[in-house]
Each structure stands twice: as C-alpha cells, then as structure tokens.
Scaffold this motif. Structure first.
Motif, PDB file in Angstrom:
ATOM      1  N   GLY A 181      -4.820   6.669   2.111  1.00  0.00           N
ATOM      2  CA  GLY A 181      -3.941   5.561   2.467  1.00  0.00           C
ATOM      3  C   GLY A 181      -4.072   5.174   3.937  1.00  0.00           C
ATOM      4  N   TRP A 182      -4.221   6.166   4.789  1.00  0.00           N
ATOM      5  CA  TRP A 182      -4.345   5.904   6.222  1.00  0.00           C
ATOM      6  C   TRP A 182      -5.593   5.059   6.505  1.00  0.00           C
TER       7      TRP A 182
ATOM      8  N   VAL B 206      -0.773  -6.437   4.933  1.00  0.00           N
ATOM      9  CA  VAL B 206      -0.624  -5.113   4.309  1.00  0.00           C
ATOM     10  C   VAL B 206       0.721  -4.505   4.698  1.00  0.00           C
TER      11      VAL B 206
ATOM     12  N   LEU C 138       0.847  -1.193   0.000  1.00  0.00           N
ATOM     13  CA  LEU C 138       0.000   0.000   0.000  1.00  0.00           C
ATOM     14  C   LEU C 138       0.885   1.246   0.000  1.00  0.00           C
TER      15      LEU C 138
ATOM     16  N   ASP D 185       5.671   4.525   2.700  1.00  0.00           N
ATOM     17  CA  ASP D 185       5.574   5.971   2.523  1.00  0.00           C
ATOM     18  C   ASP D 185       6.908   6.549   2.079  1.00  0.00           C
TER      19      ASP D 185
ATOM     20  N   SER E 209      -0.864   6.883  -3.053  1.00  0.00           N
ATOM     21  CA  SER E 209       0.045   8.032  -3.049  1.00  0.00           C
ATOM     22  C   SER E 209      -0.231   8.880  -4.291  1.00  0.00           C
TER      23      SER E 209
ATOM     24  N   ARG F 261      -5.242   1.378   5.081  1.00  0.00           N
ATOM     25  CA  ARG F 261      -4.384   0.498   5.883  1.00  0.00           C
ATOM     26  C   ARG F 261      -5.245  -0.358   6.821  1.00  0.00           C
TER      27      ARG F 261
ATOM     28  N   ALA G   9       2.487  -1.097   4.467  1.00  0.00           N
ATOM     29  CA  ALA G   9       2.281   0.318   4.132  1.00  0.00           C
ATOM     30  C   ALA G   9       3.636   0.966   3.867  1.00  0.00           C
TER      31      ALA G   9
ATOM     32  N   GLY H  35       0.398   4.759   2.521  1.00  0.00           N
ATOM     33  CA  GLY H  35      -0.453   4.148   3.541  1.00  0.00           C
ATOM     34  C   GLY H  35      -0.192   4.590   4.971  1.00  0.00           C
ATOM     35  N   LYS H  36       0.751   5.486   5.186  1.00  0.00           N
ATOM     36  CA  LYS H  36       0.981   5.913   6.575  1.00  0.00           C
ATOM     37  C   LYS H  36       0.480   7.328   6.820  1.00  0.00           C
TER      38      LYS H  36
END
Ligand SMILES: NC(=O)c1ccc[n+]([C@@H]2O[C@H](COP(=O)([O-])OP(=O)(O)OC[C@H]3O[C@@H](n4cnc5c(N)ncnc54)[C@H](OP(=O)(O)O)[C@@H]3O)[C@@H](O)[C@H]2O)c1
Length: 293
Positions: free
Chosen positions: A14-15, A27, A5, A31, A59, A18, A29, A8-9
């Motif tokens: 993305g958040w 998953v 992902l 970044d 992203s 997750r 994540a 994802g952070k």
C-alpha cells in the motif's frame, strides 16, 4: 478519478501504491486509524459516501501463524471486507483491485502454478485469502485479483529486514531450502499495477471490467528461502556490519510453526504477461535494486 486505497499508509504494498497510483487520480489512502475493516457496515457506509471510481485493496490480515488462532479476525479482513468492497464496487460501477497469495495452493504440484490449477490451502490464512477471492468473483463487480508471493520491502517486517537483523546478531544462520516461491518487491508490484491501469486511462473502471479476472503476478523466476537469503546477504549495502560467517540450508520440519506452508508454491505469471504486455523483472535484479534504493 477518485481512488480509495486501503492499507495505503503502513502496508508494504500500500505504501508503494500510494506513490505509483498518484498520476492516475486523486488517491485517498485509508488505514486502520481511519477505518477498522472488521466493521463491515462502517466500510459499506464509507464507500457509499466517498463514491470512488476505483477501490484498491492493499490491506490484509497477513500474520500467517497467528491466523491459526485468530480465524474469525483473519476471515473478517480477508473475506468479509473484500466482499463488502466488491459489492460496493458493483453498486458504484467502480473497479476493484485486490491481491491474493500463493498460499492458496498446497505446494505439491511440482511446477509453477497457473490460474486454472486447483487451490488447496494448508492454513487459515490461505483459506481466508481464497474465500476473499471467491467473494469478489461472486459479487460480479469489475475486478482484477492479483495472486502474488513472498512480498518484501526494506520497510517494516519482511524476510529481508529479518534476515539483515539476524545477520547482525548471529554468526551462523540456518534457512530452509525446501520452501520455494517468487520473491516479489512491493515496489515492482505497485508499479506494474499502476502501469496496467494506465492502459485504461479515460475509463479505468471499464478497462478493469474488460480485463476482469484472476491473474498471477509475482517476481520473475523462483527461489528457495535459502537462495533468497544468500542474495540478501550478498547485496547488503552495509555488509561490514554483518556478524554472520555461515549460512546453512535447513528443512521446514526443523522449524515447527503453527501454520503449515506450501513447499513449492511458485506462480506462473504468463497469463498476466500475455494479457497486459508487462512482467516483473527477474527476482535477483529486483532484489539488488531494492537493496540499493
Ligand atoms: N507479505 C507477503 O509475503 C505476501 C505474500 C503473498 C500475498 N500477499 C498479499 O499481498 C497484499 C499486500 O501484502 P503486504 O505484505 O503489503 O501486507 P502488510 O504489509 O501486512 O499490510 C497490510 C495492511 O492491512 C492493514 N490492516 C490489517 N488489518 C486491518 C484492519 N482491521 N483494519 C484496517 N487495516 C488493516 C494493516 O494495518 P496495520 O499495519 O495497522 O495492521 C496494513 O496496513 C495482501 O493482500 C497480502 O495478502 C502478501
């Protein structure tokens, strides 16, 4: 299933993804601190090494005004990186989930846009996102591209957080009433993505391949930014902290900005609804739930 992902952070969407993707597999994540997406060869090597079954790209370069002077960077993140992800997905027989924007349209059609309508982006951001869609389609991997609009959350820098901040600083707010689209809660977008992927559980990449294509997916209904701001102020759980007394409608040309925005860029999501049997809730309901959360 191994899922990579991107964004994802820290990203709004993305958040949320997750959490919602977690029941579907492992998953990872990723970044900016883990991998800078400007580096195409590092991205390609990373995906080859990790060999995921599913790549989810939350992203993007989303600074619409800054993109006018950072064209190379916008295209590196919004076109080149998705191209590498798509080529890697094809090589790995993985599925790719990607998000695009209503800003691929010029906003002059006068009705909500369907997938077959001709894009005509007005800004560098819109052009870079359209180029990303086209790069994925050309790569020929199993993919789902979801064009969405006016994504918000109560985290980070969104129209909601900005409106709440302005309402605590000023007694009068002026918000444009000639820009119209679909306010979309990032959480609802993430939940819809994960729900539709769960329909393919057992072989998600094959399911993504079967349904491959471009879909509009955004909050149900549409609103002007002025109407949206009215609802944000009314749903503010800490209304007593607001200084604002008056909210006035304004016109886009009263607020000159580097990037031109489409005026009526609402998306018609019926193709998504028919294909997956899912839809996002009315934007007013989602906003209320978001602000209560
Ligand atoms: N926001 C909207 O109103 C809107 C409207 C229509 C469509 N969309 C689309 O919806 C998707 C999700 O948007 P969002 O609002 O969730 O975006 P966002 O909150 O701006 O998140 C984007 C993510 O991409 C990461 N990123 C940017 N440049 C990077 C780089 N060079 N290397 C690695 N990571 C990088 C950001 O990291 P940093 O935080 O470190 O920069 C951030 O985590 C995007 O495809 C966007 O184009 C958004």
């Amino acid at each position: 299933m191994k899922i990579i992902l991107f964004g994802g952070k820290l990203g709004q969407l993305g958040w949320e993804l997750r959490r919602t993707l977690a029941p579907l597999g492992e998953v990872m994540a990723v970044d900016r601190d883990d991998l800078d997406l400007r580096d195409a060869s590092a991205l390609e090597a990373f995906l080859r090494e990790q060999a995921p079954q599913l790549i989810v790209n939350a992203s993007a370069y989303t600074a619409v005004d800054r993109a006018e002077t950072e064209q190379d960077l916008a295209f590196a993140i919004n076109e080149q990186a998705p191209r590498v992800m798509a080529e890697s997905a094809r090589a790995l027989s993985a599925g790719l989930i990607h998000y695009s924007t209503d800003y691929v349209f010029d906003g002059t059609l006068g009705r909500p846009y369907v997938e077959g309508d001709t894009p005509n982006p007005l800004s560098v951001y819109g052009r870079s996102k359209l180029a990303g869609e086209q790069a994925i389609q050309a790569a020929g991997c199993a993919h789902l591209i979801f064009r969405t609009a006016w994504v918000y959350s109560t985290r980070g820098d969104s129209f909601i957080t900005k409106t709440l901040q302005w309402a605590r600083q000023k007694t009068e707010l002026r918000v444009v009433d000639d820009q119209v689209s679909n306010p979309t809660w990032a959480r609802m977008l993430a939940e819809a993505t994960s729900m539709l992927l769960s329909q393919g559980v057992g072989d998600v990449p094959a399911y993504v391949g079967e349904k491959s294509g471009l879909y509009h997916l955004a909050g149900w209904g549409f609103a002007s930014r002025y109407e949206w701001a009215q609802h944000i102020l009314a749903n503010d759980p800490k209304r007593t902290e607001q200084l604002v007394q008056t909210l006035r409608p304004a016109h886009t040309d009263e607020f000159p900005a580097p990037a031109e925005r489409p005026l009526f860029s609402a998306l018609d999501c019926s193709h998504f609804e028919r294909t997956f049997g899912l839809c996002l809730p009315p934007w007013q309901e989602a906003l209320q739930r978001c602000m209560e959360a």
